[in-house]
Motif scaffolding. Structure first.
Motif, PDB file in Angstrom:
ATOM      1  N   SER A  57      11.899   9.891 -11.100  1.00  9.38           N
ATOM      2  CA  SER A  57      11.450  11.530 -11.086  1.00  9.38           C
ATOM      3  C   SER A  57      10.041  11.648 -10.676  1.00  9.38           C
ATOM      4  O   SER A  57       9.579  12.307 -10.073  1.00  9.38           O
ATOM      5  CB  SER A  57      12.107  12.149 -12.087  1.00  9.38           C
ATOM      6  N   GLU A  58       9.379  10.471 -11.700  1.00  8.22           N
ATOM      7  CA  GLU A  58       7.936  10.606 -11.530  1.00  8.22           C
ATOM      8  C   GLU A  58       7.290  10.009 -10.136  1.00  8.22           C
ATOM      9  O   GLU A  58       6.214  10.162  -9.674  1.00  8.22           O
ATOM     10  CB  GLU A  58       7.476   9.605 -12.761  1.00  8.22           C
ATOM     11  N   HIS A  59       8.213   9.067  -9.589  1.00 11.27           N
ATOM     12  CA  HIS A  59       7.628   8.207  -8.278  1.00 11.27           C
ATOM     13  C   HIS A  59       7.095   9.180  -7.286  1.00 11.27           C
ATOM     14  O   HIS A  59       6.049   8.910  -6.898  1.00 11.27           O
ATOM     15  CB  HIS A  59       8.891   7.652  -7.764  1.00 11.27           C
ATOM     16  N   GLU A  60       7.862  10.175  -7.038  1.00 13.08           N
ATOM     17  CA  GLU A  60       7.398  11.106  -5.748  1.00 13.08           C
ATOM     18  C   GLU A  60       6.188  11.941  -6.378  1.00 13.08           C
ATOM     19  O   GLU A  60       5.148  12.217  -5.548  1.00 13.08           O
ATOM     20  CB  GLU A  60       8.276  12.013  -5.234  1.00 13.08           C
ATOM     21  N   ARG A  61       6.041  12.141  -7.514  1.00 18.17           N
ATOM     22  CA  ARG A  61       4.688  13.106  -8.003  1.00 18.17           C
ATOM     23  C   ARG A  61       3.664  12.137  -8.092  1.00 18.17           C
ATOM     24  O   ARG A  61       2.446  12.692  -7.825  1.00 18.17           O
ATOM     25  CB  ARG A  61       5.072  13.540  -9.525  1.00 18.17           C
ATOM     26  N   VAL A  62       3.617  10.913  -8.480  1.00 18.34           N
ATOM     27  CA  VAL A  62       2.283  10.061  -8.659  1.00 18.34           C
ATOM     28  C   VAL A  62       2.250   8.976  -7.887  1.00 18.34           C
ATOM     29  O   VAL A  62       1.161   8.353  -7.903  1.00 18.34           O
ATOM     30  CB  VAL A  62       2.502   9.557 -10.255  1.00 18.34           C
ATOM     31  N   ALA A  63       3.176   8.642  -6.929  1.00 20.79           N
ATOM     32  CA  ALA A  63       2.715   7.474  -5.906  1.00 20.79           C
ATOM     33  C   ALA A  63       1.686   7.612  -5.408  1.00 20.79           C
ATOM     34  O   ALA A  63       1.032   8.772  -4.828  1.00 20.79           O
ATOM     35  CB  ALA A  63       4.176   7.298  -5.005  1.00 20.79           C
ATOM     36  N   PRO A  64       0.863   6.541  -4.927  1.00 23.55           N
ATOM     37  CA  PRO A  64      -0.156   6.709  -4.129  1.00 23.55           C
ATOM     38  C   PRO A  64       0.371   7.288  -2.713  1.00 23.55           C
ATOM     39  O   PRO A  64       1.105   6.955  -2.155  1.00 23.55           O
ATOM     40  CB  PRO A  64      -0.668   5.389  -3.755  1.00 23.55           C
ATOM     41  N   ARG A  65      -0.711   8.172  -2.113  1.00 27.65           N
ATOM     42  CA  ARG A  65      -0.345   8.891  -0.786  1.00 27.65           C
ATOM     43  C   ARG A  65      -1.390   8.344   0.234  1.00 27.65           C
ATOM     44  O   ARG A  65      -2.549   8.064  -0.006  1.00 27.65           O
ATOM     45  CB  ARG A  65      -0.639  10.371  -1.001  1.00 27.65           C
ATOM     46  N   GLY A  89       1.232  18.524   4.116  1.00 27.95           N
ATOM     47  CA  GLY A  89       1.561  17.965   5.280  1.00 27.95           C
ATOM     48  C   GLY A  89       2.091  16.599   5.028  1.00 27.95           C
ATOM     49  O   GLY A  89       2.598  16.466   3.881  1.00 27.95           O
ATOM     50  N   ILE A  90       2.473  15.906   6.067  1.00 30.96           N
ATOM     51  CA  ILE A  90       3.289  14.612   6.025  1.00 30.96           C
ATOM     52  C   ILE A  90       2.286  13.511   5.466  1.00 30.96           C
ATOM     53  O   ILE A  90       1.351  13.306   5.712  1.00 30.96           O
ATOM     54  CB  ILE A  90       3.888  14.135   7.242  1.00 30.96           C
ATOM     55  N   GLN A  91       2.709  13.008   4.476  1.00 32.16           N
ATOM     56  CA  GLN A  91       2.179  11.975   3.769  1.00 32.16           C
ATOM     57  C   GLN A  91       3.211  10.603   3.709  1.00 32.16           C
ATOM     58  O   GLN A  91       4.234  10.797   3.825  1.00 32.16           O
ATOM     59  CB  GLN A  91       1.446  12.344   2.660  1.00 32.16           C
ATOM     60  N   TYR A  92       2.461   9.530   3.547  1.00 33.20           N
ATOM     61  CA  TYR A  92       3.345   8.387   3.203  1.00 33.20           C
ATOM     62  C   TYR A  92       3.100   7.780   1.884  1.00 33.20           C
ATOM     63  O   TYR A  92       1.937   7.591   1.526  1.00 33.20           O
ATOM     64  CB  TYR A  92       2.936   7.256   4.358  1.00 33.20           C
ATOM     65  N   ILE A  93       4.238   7.242   1.152  1.00 37.23           N
ATOM     66  CA  ILE A  93       4.144   6.784  -0.028  1.00 37.23           C
ATOM     67  C   ILE A  93       4.846   5.295  -0.016  1.00 37.23           C
ATOM     68  O   ILE A  93       6.171   5.326   0.572  1.00 37.23           O
ATOM     69  CB  ILE A  93       4.943   7.736  -1.214  1.00 37.23           C
ATOM     70  N   PRO A  94       4.648   4.420  -0.933  1.00 34.07           N
ATOM     71  CA  PRO A  94       5.247   3.199  -0.932  1.00 34.07           C
ATOM     72  C   PRO A  94       6.530   3.321  -1.541  1.00 34.07           C
ATOM     73  O   PRO A  94       6.710   4.282  -2.487  1.00 34.07           O
ATOM     74  CB  PRO A  94       4.545   2.334  -1.653  1.00 34.07           C
TER      75      PRO A  94
END
Length: 177
Positions: A57-65, A89-94
């Motif tokens: 649940s934290e992943h999408e909130r804190v992942a590097p963008r 906008g669209i961003q990419y996260i690992p």
């Protein structure tokens, strides 16, 4: 500039390095999934699942963008990034590759979990990073990290140009919860 001022400025600039080096390390456990956590025999199935769910649940909130998929894949590998759109906008996260559980001395049943990301460039041959880009360990299992490495960021870090590489710049802030 006077010599005493130069010495004072040098000492002030080096203070964060010295303070980080003195920060005590604490035990953590890294797991790729719930099954690996259960096999570690430190927590029950329900505790492992709850820790995984919290990290997820934290992943999408804190992942590097990242603003581009290629920049994200430079740090994390081909096919290891996905898109998110949270109004900016669209961003990419690992992809979340594992999760870390930190245990706190004096509180045997208290732990904190956080998502981890696998970067093929960490430690020269690959390793796990937290969302702030701090190396945590080369492999899953038990490790020791500084307390600050286990602090949950207050928000995601937006990276530009190979986020965790030498030509990166981070915008945002992170700190304890």
């Amino acid at each position: 500039m006077k010599r005493s001022q130069t010495v004072r400025l040098l000492l002030m600039g080096a203070a964060p390095v010295f303070l980080t080096a003195c920060e005590p390390e604490e035990p953590v456990s890294l797991y790729k999934d719930v099954a690996e956590c259960v096999a570690g025999a430190k927590l029950t199935q329900d505790q492992c699942q709850a820790a995984f769910d919290h990290a997820k649940s934290e992943h999408e909130r804190v992942a590097p963008r990242y603003s581009s998929q290629s920049d994200c894949e430079t740090d994390f590998g081909s096919g290891r990034c996905h898109t998110v759109n949270h109004g900016a906008g669209i961003q990419y996260i690992p992809l979340m590759a594992a999760y870390a559980l930190g245990y706190y001395a004096g509180r045997p049943n208290y732990y904190q979990s956080q998502p981890l990301y696998y970067s093929h460039t960490t430690y020269g041959s690959g390793g796990y990073l937290n969302s702030g880009g701090q190396p945590i360990a080369r492999t899953t299992g038990d490790a020791r990290v500084t307390r600050s490495a286990m602090e949950t960021p207050s928000r995601a870090v937006t990276m530009s140009r190979s986020g965790f590489g030498s030509s990166s710049s981070a915008r945002g802030s992170w700190g304890g919860s």
